[in-house]
Design a protein around this motif. Structure first.
Motif, PDB file in Angstrom:
ATOM      1  N   MET A  78      30.957   9.526  30.372  1.00 32.35           N
ATOM      2  CA  MET A  78      31.106  10.973  30.363  1.00 32.35           C
ATOM      3  C   MET A  78      32.209  11.429  31.309  1.00 32.35           C
ATOM      4  N   LEU A  79      32.516  12.713  31.218  1.00 30.14           N
ATOM      5  CA  LEU A  79      33.438  13.322  32.170  1.00 30.14           C
ATOM      6  C   LEU A  79      32.830  14.620  32.669  1.00 30.14           C
ATOM      7  N   VAL A  80      33.248  15.026  33.864  1.00 27.90           N
ATOM      8  CA  VAL A  80      32.701  16.212  34.513  1.00 27.90           C
ATOM      9  C   VAL A  80      33.707  17.353  34.440  1.00 27.90           C
ATOM     10  N   ARG A  81      33.251  18.493  33.919  1.00 26.25           N
ATOM     11  CA  ARG A  81      34.017  19.743  33.997  1.00 26.25           C
ATOM     12  C   ARG A  81      33.585  20.430  35.295  1.00 26.25           C
ATOM     13  N   MET A  87      31.207   7.935  35.026  1.00 22.05           N
ATOM     14  CA  MET A  87      32.116   9.061  34.865  1.00 22.05           C
ATOM     15  C   MET A  87      33.556   8.550  34.794  1.00 22.05           C
ATOM     16  N   ARG A 101      37.061  13.583  36.175  1.00 18.42           N
ATOM     17  CA  ARG A 101      36.569  14.856  36.697  1.00 18.42           C
ATOM     18  C   ARG A 101      37.738  15.815  36.683  1.00 18.42           C
ATOM     19  N   ALA A 136      40.028  18.288  29.689  1.00 18.34           N
ATOM     20  CA  ALA A 136      38.736  17.705  29.317  1.00 18.34           C
ATOM     21  C   ALA A 136      38.691  17.397  27.828  1.00 18.34           C
ATOM     22  N   THR A 149      31.577  14.940  26.849  1.00 18.55           N
ATOM     23  CA  THR A 149      31.228  15.941  27.851  1.00 18.55           C
ATOM     24  C   THR A 149      30.329  16.998  27.241  1.00 18.55           C
TER      25      THR A 149
END
Length: 285
Positions: free
Chosen positions: A189-192, A214, A217, A224, A235
């Protein structure tokens, strides 16, 4: 004499809880802000903050001064609002706009607002901000109205939307109607970082025993979604960001939604004005 910018630096540290975030909000470097706070302390002949590592807390003197600083800043803001209340054509309407709105919707909405401005004689000015910054801008008179998260059923609510899982159109999950937490357990996943529901999203996944790797970020929704389309990660993002190369999937058991609406001065929220026109045009078509 205490300059106004010193009050703004001081109140930014109080509101943000730290010097780095306060500097970002004031659009100055952290050393510049620190020098300003030191100057203010010399002028007042009092230490305003206790600094313990990364923690910053008001001293008793700082707490007393904060009450005065807020009143002074409120008077400055009131004076600015009074001067802007001139009914003559050409008055600038400043709108604090949530930074996590889909760009395509913003483009459509701003075009509609400019058409309204041509009829009212107003000028439009936009100040982008995160959700927690919008009320501060309004309280301090920096903007006349804000468009961002409001409570469901609020007087000037425009639309509501779900948060969904964004995956690349080529992702194996893309053909699904919805996904469950278990489906995402092995996903990267990636973080917003600027997401107003970041804490709620984190609690949801942690509560289901999911602690994903992750891959990125970012503060940018454009970046994103570029990462997602390229297949780097997935995400969680509002449904309004749907677009080519993406699949936005409902997440079972994740009821988080956001309601977008307007708050502000009554005259700035008049029907047909630039603020209301902009907000109404944001709604999905």
């Amino acid at each position: 004499m205490i300059d106004r910018y010193l009050l703004r630096y001081f109140l930014a540290v109080v509101d943000e809880g730290g010097f780095s975030r306060a500097a970002a909000r004031c659009r100055v470097t952290q050393p510049t802000l620190s020098v300003g706070i030191a100057k203010l302390e010399r002028l007042l002949e009092a230490r305003l903050f206790d600094r313990s590592g990364r923690r910053v807390a008001l001293t008793p003197a700082g707490s007393r001064f904060a009450q005065h600083a807020r009143r002074i800043e409120a008077e400055f803001a009131a004076a600015e609002r009074e001067m802007r209340d001139d009914p003559a054509p050409g008055r600038t309407v400043r709108i604090g706009l949530l930074a996590t709105l889909p760009p395509a919707a913003v483009e459509r909405a701003v075009a509609a607002a400019l058409s309204a401005a041509a009829l009212t004689g107003e000028r439009l000015e936009i100040v982008e901000a995160r959700a927690r910054e919008l009320p501060v801008l309004l309280d301090r008179g920096r903007v006349d109205a804000t468009i961002g998260p409001v409570a469901p059923g609020a007087a000037h609510a425009f639309y509501a939307e779900e948060f969904r899982v964004a995956v690349s159109a080529a992702h194996p999950l893309a053909a699904r109607d919805r996904v469950s937490p278990a489906d995402l357990a092995a996903e990267t996943m990636l973080v917003r970082r600027h997401c107003e529901q970041l804490a709620e999203t984190s609690r949801f996944f942690t509560g289901h025993g999911i602690r994903p790797r992750m891959a990125a970020r970012t503060w940018s929704d454009a970046m994103a979604l570029a990462y997602v389309r390229a297949g780097l990660a997935i995400t969680v993002i509002p449904a309004g960001f749907a677009g080519p190369g993406l699949a936005l999937l409902p997440l079972a058991g994740f009821p988080v939604r956001r309601t977008i609406g307007a708050t502000g001065r009554a005259d700035a929220l008049a029907p047909g004005g630039v603020a209301m026109t902009l907000g109404e045009a944001l709604a999905p078509v």
